[in-house]
Design a protein around this motif. Structure first.
Motif, PDB file in Angstrom:
ATOM      1  N   ALA A   1       0.796  -1.213  -0.062  1.00 38.44           N
ATOM      2  CA  ALA A   1       0.079   0.129  -0.050  1.00 38.44           C
ATOM      3  C   ALA A   1       0.910   1.227  -0.064  1.00 38.44           C
ATOM      4  N   THR A   2       2.081   1.190   0.496  1.00 38.63           N
ATOM      5  CA  THR A   2       2.868   2.548   0.799  1.00 38.63           C
ATOM      6  C   THR A   2       3.277   2.988  -0.728  1.00 38.63           C
ATOM      7  N   ALA A   3       3.033   2.189  -1.738  1.00 38.38           N
ATOM      8  CA  ALA A   3       3.517   2.990  -3.056  1.00 38.38           C
ATOM      9  C   ALA A   3       2.710   3.852  -3.422  1.00 38.38           C
ATOM     10  N   VAL A   4       1.421   4.263  -2.850  1.00 35.96           N
ATOM     11  CA  VAL A   4       0.760   5.656  -3.089  1.00 35.96           C
ATOM     12  C   VAL A   4       1.530   6.781  -2.693  1.00 35.96           C
ATOM     13  N   ARG A   5       2.581   6.675  -2.014  1.00 34.99           N
ATOM     14  CA  ARG A   5       3.368   7.786  -1.494  1.00 34.99           C
ATOM     15  C   ARG A   5       4.240   8.411  -2.513  1.00 34.99           C
ATOM     16  N   SER A   6       4.316   7.550  -3.718  1.00 28.69           N
ATOM     17  CA  SER A   6       5.180   8.165  -5.115  1.00 28.69           C
ATOM     18  C   SER A   6       4.038   8.532  -6.136  1.00 28.69           C
ATOM     19  N   ASP A   7       2.891   7.938  -6.014  1.00 26.42           N
ATOM     20  CA  ASP A   7       1.733   8.137  -6.890  1.00 26.42           C
ATOM     21  C   ASP A   7       1.065   9.535  -6.641  1.00 26.42           C
ATOM     22  N   PHE A   8       0.818   9.793  -5.283  1.00 34.22           N
ATOM     23  CA  PHE A   8       0.127  10.835  -4.787  1.00 34.22           C
ATOM     24  C   PHE A   8       0.734  11.814  -4.158  1.00 34.22           C
ATOM     25  N   SER A   9       2.007  12.271  -4.529  1.00 34.39           N
ATOM     26  CA  SER A   9       2.906  13.104  -3.785  1.00 34.39           C
ATOM     27  C   SER A   9       2.467  14.423  -4.264  1.00 34.39           C
ATOM     28  N   LEU A  10       2.804  15.703  -3.532  1.00 37.83           N
ATOM     29  CA  LEU A  10       2.497  16.855  -3.954  1.00 37.83           C
ATOM     30  C   LEU A  10       3.385  17.412  -5.333  1.00 37.83           C
ATOM     31  N   GLU A  11       4.695  16.812  -5.506  1.00 38.17           N
ATOM     32  CA  GLU A  11       5.261  16.656  -6.703  1.00 38.17           C
ATOM     33  C   GLU A  11       4.621  16.248  -7.913  1.00 38.17           C
ATOM     34  N   ARG A  12       3.840  15.015  -7.755  1.00 42.73           N
ATOM     35  CA  ARG A  12       3.147  14.564  -8.999  1.00 42.73           C
ATOM     36  C   ARG A  12       1.843  15.531  -9.239  1.00 42.73           C
ATOM     37  N   ALA A  13       1.469  16.205  -7.940  1.00 38.76           N
ATOM     38  CA  ALA A  13       0.242  17.066  -8.413  1.00 38.76           C
ATOM     39  C   ALA A  13       0.824  18.333  -9.180  1.00 38.76           C
ATOM     40  N   SER A  14       2.024  18.762  -8.930  1.00 37.11           N
ATOM     41  CA  SER A  14       2.571  19.911  -9.825  1.00 37.11           C
ATOM     42  C   SER A  14       2.853  19.424 -11.189  1.00 37.11           C
ATOM     43  N   GLU A  15       3.147  18.447 -11.327  1.00 38.21           N
ATOM     44  CA  GLU A  15       3.501  17.943 -12.879  1.00 38.21           C
ATOM     45  C   GLU A  15       2.152  18.090 -13.523  1.00 38.21           C
ATOM     46  N   ASP A  16       1.131  17.413 -12.977  1.00 37.08           N
ATOM     47  CA  ASP A  16      -0.107  17.394 -13.483  1.00 37.08           C
ATOM     48  C   ASP A  16      -0.648  18.804 -13.735  1.00 37.08           C
ATOM     49  N   TRP A  17      -0.543  19.738 -12.818  1.00 38.31           N
ATOM     50  CA  TRP A  17      -0.846  21.206 -12.901  1.00 38.31           C
ATOM     51  C   TRP A  17      -0.110  21.786 -14.371  1.00 38.31           C
ATOM     52  N   ARG A  18       1.440  21.467 -14.347  1.00 45.17           N
ATOM     53  CA  ARG A  18       2.090  21.916 -15.347  1.00 45.17           C
ATOM     54  C   ARG A  18       1.523  21.401 -16.649  1.00 45.17           C
ATOM     55  N   ARG A  19       1.219  19.903 -16.644  1.00 46.60           N
ATOM     56  CA  ARG A  19       0.348  19.722 -18.024  1.00 46.60           C
ATOM     57  C   ARG A  19      -0.931  20.416 -18.413  1.00 46.60           C
ATOM     58  N   ILE A  20      -1.899  20.777 -17.199  1.00 49.78           N
ATOM     59  CA  ILE A  20      -2.909  21.289 -17.533  1.00 49.78           C
ATOM     60  C   ILE A  20      -2.853  22.689 -18.050  1.00 49.78           C
ATOM     61  N   LEU A  21      -1.811  23.414 -17.334  1.00 52.50           N
ATOM     62  CA  LEU A  21      -1.819  24.656 -17.715  1.00 52.50           C
ATOM     63  C   LEU A  21      -1.158  24.829 -19.193  1.00 52.50           C
ATOM     64  N   THR A  22      -0.390  23.730 -19.531  1.00 53.33           N
ATOM     65  CA  THR A  22       0.057  23.658 -21.047  1.00 53.33           C
ATOM     66  C   THR A  22      -1.090  23.568 -22.067  1.00 53.33           C
ATOM     67  N   THR A  23      -2.116  22.891 -21.617  1.00 48.67           N
ATOM     68  CA  THR A  23      -3.271  22.567 -22.220  1.00 48.67           C
ATOM     69  C   THR A  23      -4.101  23.862 -22.463  1.00 48.67           C
ATOM     70  N   LEU A  24      -4.136  24.481 -21.283  1.00 50.51           N
ATOM     71  CA  LEU A  24      -5.067  25.748 -21.061  1.00 50.51           C
ATOM     72  C   LEU A  24      -4.499  26.868 -22.027  1.00 50.51           C
TER      73      LEU A  24
END
Length: 387
Positions: free
Chosen positions: A364-387
């Protein structure tokens, strides 16, 4: 920047999901080359009423955007790199929620922005659509759960479904929600994933072995959608089987008195603790062996991710995007029918086979890499690129 305050043929669902994951993989690679500068140059206006949740939801956005300004009701000023525009303290909260729109409109008038971001359709997403209409800002909506899980399926659901299609980007917490969003008519190119992040520095396995006090922990709001009484029913089934255990239910809400009465009526008062609301359940995660979730409706619950990150085996229902994270028998147990007897059987399994429980918890501890704040920043960077 210091924080400041100022006034052809439709594809199958499976094909759609595969296409979305493939597109996002390509976008991640592209953003590594040209997306960074594009995101870092953007000025983003956020319309929010999340208060203490702003840091988790919008802090990763502020880390990648050129400038982030939050128009919000009750800011806590936790995001050091953001500007804040506070709604004046006038009248009851409902008045301030209405006033929020006019403050956001004024902010959009006196400053130029590249996009407007929001989470939750009513009212913040609708306000973002007003800003899009008035000023032409590309608009983002983040769906956490209830908009798509509940409102879109009600008699008035045509309204929310229409609204979803007006946004330039709609983000959801997992592929399951993305597929459902596509089915209500949102174009695939406008759908993206946004990690629901946890603080992995805080929520991590204990550094030393801890003697636990509870076999089972339940954390959440005592409300109908979280269905806390279902957990008590499962404990009653477990008790009837002759198993010995201790459990704790952390939280508060409108069903608290009903839960307490049910605990007493089932003869569980000596083995179930009800400590009420706590600001941080970390201590209870560390003192427990298994996390149990009984929700009727949920998107991707933060408490589940936190518990998994602290090395708890999760027993959870198949709702929302939970099956995107929990694989039955690998890093948790999925209870597909939400029946108390089925929950109790899963709990018995963890009691009777500690090695199996420990294996689930370790995975279960694998979520620490999949749901980190750093991963959220990567998602926002992609979203802003789309916008």
């Amino acid at each position: 920047m210091a924080a400041t305050e100022s006034t052809t043929t439709s594809p199958s669902p499976e094909a759609g999901s595969a296409n979305r994951r493939s597109r996002r993989s390509r976008q991640n690679q592209e953003s590594a080359t040209d997306g960074t500068s594009r995101a870092d140059e953007q000025r983003i206006l956020v319309v929010s009423g999340l208060a203490h949740k702003n840091e988790r939801h919008y802090g990763p956005l502020a880390d990648v955007a050129g400038e982030t300004t939050l128009v919000c009701l009750d800011p806590t000023y936790d995001i050091d790199s953001a500007n804040y525009v506070r709604v004046p303290e006038v009248g009851p909260r409902i008045v301030r929620i209405v006033l929020l729109l006019f403050v956001a409109l004024y902010e959009g008038y006196r400053n130029d922005y590249d996009a407007v971001a929001s989470i939750s359709l009513v009212p913040y997403g609708l306000y973002a659509l007003v800003l899009k209409t008035v000023y032409g800002y590309p608009a983002h909506l983040g769906i956490i759960g209830i908009d798509l899980d509940y409102h879109a399926n009600q008699w008035y659901g045509v309204g929310p479904r229409w609204a979803f299609r007006q946004f330039d980007v709609v983000s959801v917490p997992g592929p399951s929600h993305a597929d459902r969003l596509a089915r209500v008519g949102v174009p695939d190119e406008r759908i993206d994933l946004l990690t629901n992040p946890i603080d992995t520095e805080t929520y991590r396995p204990p550094e030393t072995d801890i003697d636990t006090d509870y076999e089972f922990v339940w954390v959440g709001r005592f409300s109908a959608e979280k269905d806390p009484c279902r957990f008590v029913d499962a404990l009653a089934e477990l008790d009837a089987s002759g198993r010995e255990f201790r459990a704790v239910m952390v939280g508060d809400g409108p069903l608290r008195s009903e839960v307490a009465a049910k605990v007493a009526a089932c003869g569980l008062a000596d083995c179930v603790d009800l400590p009420g609301w706590v600001d941080d359940p970390l201590g209870y995660y560390y003192r427990s062996d298994v996390f149990v979730l009984t929700s009727k409706r949920d998107a991707l619950p933060l408490v589940m991710l936190e518990a998994m990150a602290t090395q708890l085996a999760p027993i959870v229902p198949s709702v929302g995007s939970i099956p995107d994270v929990v694989t039955d028998g690998e890093n948790g147990i999925i209870v597909r029918d939400r029946d108390p007897t089925t929950f109790a059987a899963a709990m018995e399994c963890c009691l009777d086979d500690p090695d199996f429980r420990r294996s689930l918890a370790a995975n279960a501890t694998a979520v620490r890499s999949d749901f980190s704040l750093e991963r959220a920043s990567e998602d926002w960077r992609r979203i802003l690129t789309t916008l």
